[in-house]
Design a protein around this motif. Structure first.
Motif: not given
Length: 548
Positions: A275-277, A281-291
């Motif tokens: 839900n958070q991911l 936007p798609p371009k920000d998901r990799k950084a949020l996933r790691q966080k």
């Protein structure tokens, strides 16, 4: 292959350690190694009726029949202790090789002897022959059980029976949210059949009985992943049909954030990782996933399919269907969907006296749901309600001071959190969605960089493939490809409260291995979800759950 494993575990292994005991009972030892024939021989050894063997072939029933066989088999060899019976049922393939080392003697056909004693006791009681009853008590070869043991065995059997009935036959559920109003209301208690769509075999069989996925006090998982089985089902009575209400496991609950807070309170499992991911936007998901992985490393819960949260929605699309929502109207295969009388949409109430409306009375009389601020549920917005178009027309006629009730629609354009979470390629929202075609088992999908986001979780999460995208090419299990053929059927689920439901428009397809059961009827309904604060909705008792 899964069914073969199932047969080996539950129809063969319980008997293979009995071959020397067979010989002691005058039967050939090799018979213990022959599937199903070994059960026939056990029935003969204990003196039970032959129909036990036939009943053993019935899914779910066979658990109880085999348990009864093993207990009577123990008695036939003079093993009466509770621990012996428990070990024989729980770990027969360990217990019986151990029992053979004790070299017990075959005593008698336990079931036949007990049955004969029962009949003789009954006849003596009927003739009021006290001397005969005393004689039978002296001749009774079975040790008398203490009250503690009788109660213990009764309780354990009740839990055992309830656990398997709940797992394979029928289970009670409660409606906690308004996403299915007005077909199913908050506070409705349902019975759900596991048999209609085929009883799903447990994928994580090592679990606390009668608890779904989370222990009530510690907040930890109620199951072990030490033993994991693949997906399989018993034969079904019917297929999932279009417009059926369906209970299923929430697909995105494979990765959740949960556990206990520092003060011991329960951390909300509803805070889903996905839900958070999907809200960024798609371009920000990799950084949020790691966080997220760093922040919640000790709270991440990776749940197997059968331990994911239960949801109930209406299946509006079956495998192969084309789904589209245009101006808030659902279309299935380019035709307007069936009108479900319980379906609600969001409306704006317009008029001078709207702010004076008595919300509880209107909700009760018209089966409407007024909007409540999620941050403050006590704050009711009287000008916004969810209702069926026919109800909206009736309320305008009935309520002085309500001049007009207008349908509220989201304008065209992307709303964050709408599957597949890419507003540039898919500018969709709950009122303007699709078209999208539901994947069907065995029907090949053409893949490209333009549509891969629709099928990413299907390929990788639901069907367990290694999916990579490199240099504009799609790789599945290490091979470049432009097609994929699903191994499972998929479904499209939507809440009847169409503008107030997190459903397939939020998380996409529902795989067939997530399907739990078919709601049958409401056996209890409580206003406000509480007996104390609302009382019983007597008119909903034993009402069918289809809402059609």
């Amino acid at each position: 292959m899964n069914w073969l494993l199932y047969i080996i575990c539950f129809y063969w292994l319980p008997f293979v350690g009995m071959y020397k005991l067979f010989e002691k009972a005058g039967e050939p030892g090799w018979a213990a190694l022959v599937p199903f024939y070994n059960a026939f021989v056990v029935v003969k050894i204990v003196g039970a009726p032959k129909w036990w063997v036939a009943a053993m072939l019935i899914p779910v029933v066979h658990f109880f029949i085999i348990a009864g066989m093993l207990i009577e088999f123990n008695k036939s060899f003079g093993q009466y202790k509770f621990i012996d019976n428990a070990a024989a049922i729980i770990l027969p393939y360990i217990y019986y090789p151990y029992l053979m080392t004790k070299n017990p003697e075959y005593v008698h056909q336990a079931w036949a002897v007990q049955n004969d004693l029962r009949k003789r006791f009954k006849a003596a009681a009927k003739s009021d022959s006290k001397s005969e009853m005393r004689r039978l008590e002296k001749e009774n070869p079975f040790p008398k059980k203490s009250k503690v043991r009788e109660w213990s065995e009764s309780i354990i059997f009740a839990v055992f029976a309830a656990h398997f009935i709940r797992m394979f036959l029928i289970e009670a559920y409660t409606i906690p949210t308004p996403s299915m109003e007005g077909s199913l209301l908050v506070g409705d208690f349902l019975f759900v059949s596991k048999v209609h769509y085929g009883s799903r075999m447990p994928m994580t069989p090592l679990a606390f009985p009668l608890i779904h996925n989370m222990l009530p006090f510690s907040g930890g998982e109620s199951y072990s992943k030490a033993v994991k089985w693949g997906y399989s089902r018993a034969p079904r009575i019917q297929n999932v049909e279009r417009y059926d209400p369906v209970v299923f496991n929430y697909p995105e609950d494979d990765t959740a954030v949960g556990g206990l807070e520092a003060d011991g309170s329960l951390f909300p499992y509803e805070l889903q990782y996905h839900n958070q991911l999907k809200a960024v936007p798609p371009k920000d998901r990799k950084a949020l996933r790691q966080k997220l992985l760093v922040r919640f490393a000790d709270r991440m819960v990776y749940r197997p399919v059968d331990k994911r949260t239960h949801y109930i929605k209406r299946c509006v699309g079956i495998p192969g269907d084309k789904i589209e929502v245009k101006n808030g109207v659902l279309y299935v295969n380019d035709k307007e969907a069936e009108d479900i009388k319980g379906v609600q949409y969001e409306y704006q109430l317009i008029g001078q006296k709207v702010n004076t409306l008595e919300v509880p009375t209107l909700e009760e009389n018209y089966r409407v749901t007024f909007y409540k601020d999620p941050r403050n549920p006590n704050n009711v917005v009287r000008s916004i309600a969810y209702m069926h178009p026919d109800v909206a027309a009736q309320m305008v006629k009935d309520l002085p001071g309500v001049d007009q009730i207008e349908r509220r629609l989201k304008p065209k354009g992307y709303t964050p959190g709408t599957f597949p979470y890419n507003g540039e390629k898919y500018p969709w929202n709950i009122d303007h969605y699709g078209p999208i075609t539901i994947p069907k088992k065995g029907t090949t999908i053409n893949l490209s960089m333009d549509n891969i986001e629709l099928y990413t979780r299907l390929i990788a999460a639901y069907e367990g493939n290694d999916l990579k995208i490199e240099n504009g090419k799609i790789y599945i299990n290490g091979e470049a490809t432009t097609t994929y053929t699903p191994k499972l059927d998929y479904y499209w689920m939507m809440g009847d409260n169409r503008n107030n439901s997190a459903d397939s428009r939020s998380w996409g397809f529902v795989p067939e291995d997530h399907i739990v059961g078919k709601p049958l009827f409401v056996w209890l309904s409580l206003k406000n979800g509480s007996l104390k604060n609302g009382g019983v909705r007597w008119d909903r008792l034993f009402m069918g759950a289809s809402g059609r």
